[in-house]
Design an enzyme around this catalytic site. Structure first.
Site, PDB file in Angstrom:
ATOM      1  N   ASN A 150      -0.930 -21.124   5.123  1.00  0.00           N
ATOM      2  CA  ASN A 150       0.214 -20.588   5.887  1.00  0.00           C
ATOM      3  C   ASN A 150       0.012 -19.143   6.341  1.00  0.00           C
ATOM      4  O   ASN A 150       0.416 -18.763   7.438  1.00  0.00           O
ATOM      5  CB  ASN A 150       1.515 -20.740   5.086  1.00  0.00           C
ATOM      6  CG  ASN A 150       1.505 -19.965   3.801  1.00  0.00           C
ATOM      7  OD1 ASN A 150       0.469 -19.789   3.183  1.00  0.00           O
ATOM      8  ND2 ASN A 150       2.651 -19.474   3.406  1.00  0.00           N
ATOM      9  N   GLY A 226      -0.693 -21.822  -3.682  1.00  0.00           N
ATOM     10  CA  GLY A 226      -0.563 -23.104  -3.004  1.00  0.00           C
ATOM     11  C   GLY A 226       0.622 -23.863  -3.555  1.00  0.00           C
ATOM     12  O   GLY A 226       1.556 -23.277  -4.108  1.00  0.00           O
ATOM     13  N   THR A 230      -0.406 -28.961  -6.878  1.00  0.00           N
ATOM     14  CA  THR A 230      -1.808 -28.555  -7.032  1.00  0.00           C
ATOM     15  C   THR A 230      -1.924 -27.566  -8.190  1.00  0.00           C
ATOM     16  O   THR A 230      -2.884 -27.619  -8.967  1.00  0.00           O
ATOM     17  CB  THR A 230      -2.335 -27.891  -5.741  1.00  0.00           C
ATOM     18  OG1 THR A 230      -1.895 -28.645  -4.618  1.00  0.00           O
ATOM     19  CG2 THR A 230      -3.840 -27.801  -5.738  1.00  0.00           C
ATOM     20  N   GLU A 248       0.415 -18.866  -7.969  1.00  0.00           N
ATOM     21  CA  GLU A 248       1.541 -18.513  -7.085  1.00  0.00           C
ATOM     22  C   GLU A 248       1.880 -19.771  -6.303  1.00  0.00           C
ATOM     23  O   GLU A 248       1.106 -20.215  -5.458  1.00  0.00           O
ATOM     24  CB  GLU A 248       1.135 -17.374  -6.155  1.00  0.00           C
ATOM     25  CG  GLU A 248       0.754 -16.125  -6.931  1.00  0.00           C
ATOM     26  CD  GLU A 248       0.691 -14.881  -6.069  1.00  0.00           C
ATOM     27  OE1 GLU A 248       0.783 -14.978  -4.842  1.00  0.00           O
ATOM     28  OE2 GLU A 248       0.549 -13.798  -6.652  1.00  0.00           O
ATOM     29  N   CYS A 282       6.121 -18.909   1.913  1.00  0.00           N
ATOM     30  CA  CYS A 282       6.692 -19.302   0.622  1.00  0.00           C
ATOM     31  C   CYS A 282       7.961 -18.521   0.321  1.00  0.00           C
ATOM     32  O   CYS A 282       8.769 -18.926  -0.501  1.00  0.00           O
ATOM     33  CB  CYS A 282       5.662 -19.096  -0.477  1.00  0.00           C
ATOM     34  SG  CYS A 282       5.002 -17.425  -0.479  1.00  0.00           S
ATOM     35  N   GLU A 461       0.793 -10.902  -9.522  1.00  0.00           N
ATOM     36  CA  GLU A 461      -0.279 -10.140  -8.876  1.00  0.00           C
ATOM     37  C   GLU A 461       0.387  -8.966  -8.156  1.00  0.00           C
ATOM     38  O   GLU A 461       1.583  -8.758  -8.263  1.00  0.00           O
ATOM     39  CB  GLU A 461      -1.086 -11.051  -7.946  1.00  0.00           C
ATOM     40  CG  GLU A 461      -1.779 -12.155  -8.753  1.00  0.00           C
ATOM     41  CD  GLU A 461      -2.745 -13.029  -7.973  1.00  0.00           C
ATOM     42  OE1 GLU A 461      -3.251 -12.586  -6.938  1.00  0.00           O
ATOM     43  OE2 GLU A 461      -2.983 -14.157  -8.414  1.00  0.00           O
TER      44      GLU A 461
HETATM   45  P1  NDP Z   1      -2.087 -26.784  -1.468  1.00  0.00           P
HETATM   46  O1  NDP Z   1      -1.687 -26.696  -2.898  1.00  0.00           O
HETATM   47  O2  NDP Z   1      -2.228 -28.142  -0.880  1.00  0.00           O
HETATM   48  O3  NDP Z   1      -3.491 -26.070  -1.234  1.00  0.00           O
HETATM   49  C1  NDP Z   1      -3.748 -24.720  -1.561  1.00  0.00           C
HETATM   50  C2  NDP Z   1      -5.249 -24.533  -1.716  1.00  0.00           C
HETATM   51  O4  NDP Z   1      -5.702 -25.265  -2.834  1.00  0.00           O
HETATM   52  C3  NDP Z   1      -6.048 -25.056  -0.535  1.00  0.00           C
HETATM   53  O5  NDP Z   1      -7.174 -24.246  -0.342  1.00  0.00           O
HETATM   54  C4  NDP Z   1      -6.435 -26.439  -1.016  1.00  0.00           C
HETATM   55  O6  NDP Z   1      -7.532 -26.963  -0.335  1.00  0.00           O
HETATM   56  C5  NDP Z   1      -6.733 -26.156  -2.469  1.00  0.00           C
HETATM   57  N1  NDP Z   1      -6.689 -27.318  -3.340  1.00  0.00           N
HETATM   58  C6  NDP Z   1      -6.114 -28.520  -3.133  1.00  0.00           C
HETATM   59  N2  NDP Z   1      -6.322 -29.350  -4.194  1.00  0.00           N
HETATM   60  C7  NDP Z   1      -7.030 -28.634  -5.104  1.00  0.00           C
HETATM   61  C8  NDP Z   1      -7.535 -28.918  -6.415  1.00  0.00           C
HETATM   62  N3  NDP Z   1      -7.356 -30.090  -6.999  1.00  0.00           N
HETATM   63  N4  NDP Z   1      -8.195 -27.944  -7.066  1.00  0.00           N
HETATM   64  C9  NDP Z   1      -8.363 -26.735  -6.509  1.00  0.00           C
HETATM   65  N5  NDP Z   1      -7.930 -26.409  -5.255  1.00  0.00           N
HETATM   66  C10 NDP Z   1      -7.261 -27.349  -4.574  1.00  0.00           C
HETATM   67  O7  NDP Z   1      -1.072 -25.880  -0.669  1.00  0.00           O
HETATM   68  P2  NDP Z   1      -0.964 -25.717   0.902  1.00  0.00           P
HETATM   69  O8  NDP Z   1      -2.277 -25.284   1.456  1.00  0.00           O
HETATM   70  O9  NDP Z   1      -0.318 -26.954   1.453  1.00  0.00           O
HETATM   71  O10 NDP Z   1       0.019 -24.460   1.030  1.00  0.00           O
HETATM   72  C11 NDP Z   1       1.391 -24.569   1.039  1.00  0.00           C
HETATM   73  C12 NDP Z   1       1.969 -24.297  -0.329  1.00  0.00           C
HETATM   74  O11 NDP Z   1       1.595 -23.001  -0.761  1.00  0.00           O
HETATM   75  C13 NDP Z   1       3.480 -24.307  -0.331  1.00  0.00           C
HETATM   76  O12 NDP Z   1       3.945 -25.026  -1.453  1.00  0.00           O
HETATM   77  C14 NDP Z   1       3.841 -22.840  -0.462  1.00  0.00           C
HETATM   78  O13 NDP Z   1       5.088 -22.610  -1.028  1.00  0.00           O
HETATM   79  C15 NDP Z   1       2.732 -22.342  -1.305  1.00  0.00           C
HETATM   80  N6  NDP Z   1       2.609 -20.899  -1.160  1.00  0.00           N
HETATM   81  C16 NDP Z   1       2.975 -20.089  -2.210  1.00  0.00           C
HETATM   82  C17 NDP Z   1       2.932 -18.709  -2.094  1.00  0.00           C
HETATM   83  C18 NDP Z   1       3.294 -17.812  -3.226  1.00  0.00           C
HETATM   84  O14 NDP Z   1       2.972 -16.637  -3.153  1.00  0.00           O
HETATM   85  N7  NDP Z   1       3.928 -18.282  -4.287  1.00  0.00           N
HETATM   86  C19 NDP Z   1       2.513 -18.078  -0.838  1.00  0.00           C
HETATM   87  C20 NDP Z   1       2.148 -19.008   0.196  1.00  0.00           C
HETATM   88  C21 NDP Z   1       2.199 -20.370   0.018  1.00  0.00           C
HETATM   89  P3  NDP Z   1      -7.262 -27.981   0.914  1.00  0.00           P
HETATM   90  O15 NDP Z   1      -6.561 -27.204   1.946  1.00  0.00           O
HETATM   91  O16 NDP Z   1      -8.608 -28.388   1.306  1.00  0.00           O
HETATM   92  O17 NDP Z   1      -6.435 -29.111   0.347  1.00  0.00           O
END
Ligand code: NDP
Length: 480
Positions: A150, A226, A230, A248, A282, A461
């Site tokens: 994002n 993420g 996950t 996070e 987020c 963080e």
């Molecule tokens: P995901 O959890 O799908 O993915 C985040 C990252 O993790 C990506 O690089 C993804 O790779 C990777 N990933 C996926 N599966 C695994 C695994 N099993 N082991 C290790 N890494 C893995 O999140 P999104 O990319 O869909 O992002 C959106 C989410 O992030 C929302 O829920 C949002 O709220 C959250 N978010 C939280 C923030 C915070 O500060 N708390 C800030 C911004 C977003 P790939 O893309 O290849 O699947």
């Protein structure tokens, strides 16, 4: 068509598999580049490179490491237009937003943590006149940094910068959905003269590359941003190896609007906190609770202002909302709008896909959507949609507002609009969230702790919290 490369041991390399993943421009709905489909072999190579680099990098003074980060920050500034365009094309966000927020913030992350490590100090405790304790904070070794799609470069750099500043070597994985600015960053690292292996960027799928990072026994610390699901999987993978982990995760943030607020400022900011980056931040407020005395006025004004937001080609200067990030994501958002209707919600505006013409006719655009009439406990109000969709609900009095705000499994951020100082302090204390904004939103000071409670994450963080996270404290007790 451009092929992105991994950055390992200071070199741009193809993935071991020789395979690539399609990278789609969400504004046009078409493949425009290819991302390495890396796997554990690439991670193994990156770990070896990081292990070779670590003794030299960690032995540098804070000032020497900071100099590399300052150089990288300046190079980001010098390439802001190229990076912002790449971010907009990769993610679908308005170019103006990438220019004003994403890329400047990525530069600031490196600049800030360069400065922070030069100021960083550890504690000492004089137990008696002849006994002194002091705390050493040593880099952990190899840090794994995994970030979402994002805010691609913004969040990628938010993790990498403190990890490097603290003396770790890093293996980082951007989301495979938005890899381009991470790739451009690797080119800038080469230009900045970073020693090979200090930072390694490995592209690919979460379940392959991400999982290989979290499972690797020589990676001692994981910083992940993420989704909550996950995050739970990463917690399960890392627990038996006792890695240090910061998670996070998702949010379902409340915005609380009291009748005594500065109305115009609240209205402008609530529009931003609802729909910036197509609601894919987020920290966006997706549940808006409004004191009943101003509910009718707010509803009318907010819906009117939402209708005015221009959804168009993100490269157009007037774009306020661009495309959402992928076909899969637009389907998720639209399915939640259908769910909201099934749950008895009324769509006040938006509620559908926007069909543009010309270049963007196949893009993934959603009209900003405002829904009312839903119970705070229904799925629409409990689950993270992560799109330009908000619900509005009336409340009566502070107690009810607080109860409603705290009624989800999430606890990332909350926003309060009131001119009542005592109430602001009470809610600041009682809201279950890692971040509370009063009469503002997304006003960030990089020195402050950042993270979530409940299902929104573990750990903090930002500022010294990040430098502490990426170091191992060791107490030395001397009797003399
Ligand atoms: P995901 O959890 O799908 O993915 C985040 C990252 O993790 C990506 O690089 C993804 O790779 C990777 N990933 C996926 N599966 C695994 C695994 N099993 N082991 C290790 N890494 C893995 O999140 P999104 O990319 O869909 O992002 C959106 C989410 O992030 C929302 O829920 C949002 O709220 C959250 N978010 C939280 C923030 C915070 O500060 N708390 C800030 C911004 C977003 P790939 O893309 O290849 O699947």
């Amino acid at each position: 068509m451009q092929k992105i490369a991994n950055y390992i041991a200071g070199k741009l390399l193809p993935p071991a598999s020789g395979e690539y993943i399609d990278n789609i421009d969400p504004a046009i709905g078409k493949v425009y580049s290819h991302t390495p489909d890396s796997d554990e072999r690439d991670i193994g190579q990156a770990v070896q490179a990081a292990q070779r680099a670590f003794p030299v990098w960690s032995a540098k003074t804070a000032g020497q490491r900071a100099a590399y980060l300052y150089r990288l920050s300046s190079l980001i500034d010098a390439n802001i237009e190229k990076l912002a365009l790449a971010e907009s094309v990769d993610n679908g966000k308005p170019l103006a937003l990438a220019l004003a927020v994403d890329i400047p913030r990525a530069s600031q992350n490196f600049h800030f943590f360069a400065s922070a490590i030069e100021q960083f100090a550890s504690e000492s405790h004089a137990t008696s006149e002849r006994v002194l304790n002091y705390t050493l904070r040593k880099p952990i070794g190899i840090a794994g940094c995994i970030s979402p799609w994002n805010l691609p470069l913004y969040l990628f750099s938010w993790k990498i910068a403190p990890a490097l500043a603290a003396g770790n070597c890093v293996i980082a994985k951007p989301s495979e959905i938005t890899p381009m600015t991470a790739f451009l960053l690797s080119e800038l690292c080469i230009e900045a003269g970073f020693p090979g292996g200090v930072l390694n960027i490995v592209h690919g799928l979460g379940h392959k590359v991400g999982a290989a990072i979290t499972a690797h026994s020589d990676i001692g610390v994981i910083s992940f941003t993420g989704g909550t699901r996950t995050g739970a999987e990463i917690a399960r993978t890392t627990a038996p190896t006792f890695k240090k982990v910061s998670l996070e995760l998702g949010g379902k943030n409340p915005t609380l609007i009291f009748a005594d607020c500065q109305y115009d400022d609240m209205l402008d900011t609530t529009l931003r906190s609802s729909f910036t980056n197509q609601g894919q931040i987020c920290l966006c407020g997706s549940r808006i609770f409004v004191e009943r005395a101003v509910y009718a006025k707010f509803k009318q004004d907010f819906v009117a202002r939402t209708r005015e937001l221009t959804v168009c080609d993100p490269l157009e200067p007037e774009s306020r909302l661009g495309a959402v990030v992928s076909q899969q994501h637009i389907e998720k958002i639209l399915s939640y709008i259908e769910l909201a209707k099934e749950e008895g919600g009324t769509i006040l505006c938006g509620g559908e896909r926007v069909q543009l013409t010309g270049r963007c006719k196949n893009g993934f655009f959603v009209a900003p959507t405002v829904i009312e009439g839903l119970d705070a406990h229904c799925r629409t109000n409990q689950e993270e949609i992560f799109g330009p969709v908000v619900t509005i609900m009336p409340f009566e009095g502070e107690d009810e507002a607080l109860k409603l705000a705290n009624s989800t499994e999430y606890g990332l951020a909350a926003t309060v609009w009131t001119e009542n100082l005592s109430r602001a302090h009470r809610l600041g204390s009682e809201l279950q969230a890692g971040v509370v904004w009063v009469n503002c939103w997304l006003l960030r000071d990089l020195r402050t702790p950042f993270g979530g409670t409940k299902s929104s994450g573990v750990g903090r963080e930002g500022g010294d919290e990040a430098l502490r996270f990426f170091t191992e404290p060791k107490n030395v007790c001397i009797k003399f």
